[in-house]
Enzyme design. Structure first.
Site, PDB file in Angstrom:
ATOM      1  N   ARG A   1      42.003  43.915  45.499  1.00  0.00           N
ATOM      2  CA  ARG A   1      42.084  42.644  44.801  1.00  0.00           C
ATOM      3  C   ARG A   1      41.666  41.520  45.748  1.00  0.00           C
ATOM      4  O   ARG A   1      42.059  41.493  46.910  1.00  0.00           O
ATOM      5  CB  ARG A   1      43.512  42.392  44.311  1.00  0.00           C
ATOM      6  CG  ARG A   1      43.846  43.095  43.005  1.00  0.00           C
ATOM      7  CD  ARG A   1      43.108  42.430  41.844  1.00  0.00           C
ATOM      8  NE  ARG A   1      43.440  43.043  40.556  1.00  0.00           N
ATOM      9  CZ  ARG A   1      42.740  43.998  39.988  1.00  0.00           C
ATOM     10  NH1 ARG A   1      41.667  44.474  40.585  1.00  0.00           N
ATOM     11  NH2 ARG A   1      43.087  44.476  38.801  1.00  0.00           N
TER      12      ARG A   1
ATOM     13  N   ASP B   1      34.447  44.232  47.984  1.00  0.00           N
ATOM     14  CA  ASP B   1      34.032  44.546  46.623  1.00  0.00           C
ATOM     15  C   ASP B   1      34.735  43.616  45.639  1.00  0.00           C
ATOM     16  O   ASP B   1      34.467  43.658  44.443  1.00  0.00           O
ATOM     17  CB  ASP B   1      34.354  46.005  46.287  1.00  0.00           C
ATOM     18  CG  ASP B   1      33.841  46.415  44.916  1.00  0.00           C
ATOM     19  OD1 ASP B   1      32.657  46.142  44.633  1.00  0.00           O
ATOM     20  OD2 ASP B   1      34.620  46.984  44.120  1.00  0.00           O
TER      21      ASP B   1
ATOM     22  N   GLU C   1      36.606  35.364  42.056  1.00  0.00           N
ATOM     23  CA  GLU C   1      35.517  36.094  41.398  1.00  0.00           C
ATOM     24  C   GLU C   1      35.451  35.874  39.893  1.00  0.00           C
ATOM     25  O   GLU C   1      34.431  36.155  39.271  1.00  0.00           O
ATOM     26  CB  GLU C   1      35.659  37.599  41.663  1.00  0.00           C
ATOM     27  CG  GLU C   1      36.833  38.252  40.965  1.00  0.00           C
ATOM     28  CD  GLU C   1      36.911  39.752  41.240  1.00  0.00           C
ATOM     29  OE1 GLU C   1      36.918  40.511  40.268  1.00  0.00           O
ATOM     30  OE2 GLU C   1      36.982  40.143  42.418  1.00  0.00           O
TER      31      GLU C   1
ATOM     32  N   HIS D   1      32.607  44.047  42.534  1.00  0.00           N
ATOM     33  CA  HIS D   1      33.741  44.745  41.913  1.00  0.00           C
ATOM     34  C   HIS D   1      33.264  45.995  41.176  1.00  0.00           C
ATOM     35  O   HIS D   1      33.559  46.211  39.997  1.00  0.00           O
ATOM     36  CB  HIS D   1      34.469  43.813  40.948  1.00  0.00           C
ATOM     37  CG  HIS D   1      35.928  44.125  40.802  1.00  0.00           C
ATOM     38  ND1 HIS D   1      36.882  43.165  40.572  1.00  0.00           N
ATOM     39  CD2 HIS D   1      36.597  45.296  40.858  1.00  0.00           C
ATOM     40  CE1 HIS D   1      38.082  43.726  40.479  1.00  0.00           C
ATOM     41  NE2 HIS D   1      37.927  45.024  40.647  1.00  0.00           N
TER      42      HIS D   1
END
Length: 357
Positions: A239, A263, A268, A300
């Protein structure tokens, strides 16, 4: 029954419409699915009108206000096609008597393998080599890496993904350290538990595999970055909110942090899962981050495998079937009861480590 699916991408439609996924529903369960390619929030919640259930993803907003609006529109079930639920106000859902269920575990190896891919890419500079060769530059200067065998890897969070990551890194011949308030017997086959400070001071590579809760928000900050070994590598596939991005940028500028692979990103929501190649991105923090040669940012995608998406579709529709038929759902975060209303369900630690987070 009508199900409204928010933040729906083409692959969501494909896998939710697969015969295997549909088999999760009983033959007498008739369902109409409406797909919306935008996120659920205060401005779009009205599109859930007429639906008894909605299906959402990690960047949809399920605040008290949105949940109240959903309830007034007749929605009674919220299906998360992911493991993480930090974007859901579970207390509000409980008060409103809403059914809430997630997909707590799907293909943890997918995320673990992606984390390893980021480690290898960052460590051996293959992302830079790829770009050089495309320009006919075959120089090796600046591409020097380190052998993973014998390196110390610190794992923060030893749920199913953390253990899968440990298993792979052990295969490389790495020494494994872990920090988690809840110890896993499975992890103990591969490494040892220690304190967070000790892990950070010893690890050459630190990989995050923990949920985003109040106690883990910005677990990587100015203080903990200062405790890390100089030139250590940090990887986050869990996260975005686990990492204080501005603190990480400062550590990179001071040349204290050796490399960073993300990632996920704490801001985001307005960017990920959408093509912004034709627009100007006004997130100055993210744009500064990607200027470093020793930083990799992906959108992600660690969970993004065929196996994981099919399992997500299967479990999501099974959760819906449990709701429709009034059965107890093993994946419920909030399970309404005619006698006692609804209440958030406390889970074992193995279920709270986010598998896609």
């Amino acid at each position: 029954m009508k199900l409204a699916v928010f933040s729906a991408k083409p692959y969501d439609k494909f896998f939710l419409n697969q015969p295997r996924a549909a088999a999760s529903l009983e033959p007498d369960t008739s369902i109409e699915i409406a797909y919306h390619n935008f996120a659920l929030n205060d401005e779009t919640v009205s599109l859930a009108a007429g639906a008894s259930a909605i299906c959402v993803f990690v960047n949809d907003t399920l605040s008290e206000g949105v949940l109240t609006s959903l309830h007034s529109l007749g929605v009674r079930a919220i299906l998360l096609r992911c493991a993480g639920y930090n974007n859901v106000d579970l207390e509000a859902a409980s008060r409103l008597g809403l059914f809430v269920a997630n997909v707590p575990s799907y293909n943890p190896e997918a995320v673990a393998e992606f984390a390893v891919a980021l480690v290898q890419t960052l460590n051996r500079n293959t992302h830079r080599a790829y770009n050089r060769v495309r320009e006919a530059n075959f120089s090796l200067d600046g591409l020097l890496g380190r052998t993973l065998h014998g390196r110390t890897v610190g794992i923060i969070g030893t749920g199913k993904i953390g253990v899968a990551f440990a298993r792979i890194m052990r295969g490389f011949g790495c020494e494994l350290l872990a920090y988690d308030p809840f110890h896993s017997d499975e992890f103990k086959k591969y490494g040892e538990y220690t304190t967070l400070e000790d892990l950070l001071s010893r690890a050459d590579i630190v990989s995050l595999h923990c949920p985003l809760i109040e106690s883990t928000r910005h677990i990587i900050n100015d203080t903990t970055l200062g405790q890390m070994k100089k030139d250590a590598m940090l990887v986050n596939t869990s996260r975005g909110g686990l990492v204080d991005t501005k603190a990480v940028i400062d550590a990179l500028k001071r040349k204290h942090l050796g490399g960073l692979a993300l990632d996920v990103y704490e801001h985001e929501r307005a960017l990920f899962y959408t093509d912004h190649s034709g627009t100007i991105i006004d997130d100055d923090v993210l744009m500064r981050l990607v200027t470093f040669h020793n930083v990799i940012v992906s959108g992600h995608q660690a969970f993004f495998t065929e196996e994981a998406l099919l399992e997500i579709a299967d479990v999501t529709l099974q959760n819906l079937a449990d709701f429709v038929h009034g059965r107890e759902c093993g994946n419920a975060l909030v399970q309404p009861s005619q006698e006692h209303g609804a209440a958030p369900i406390k889970r074992a630690r193995s279920d709270t480590i986010p598998i896609r987070i």
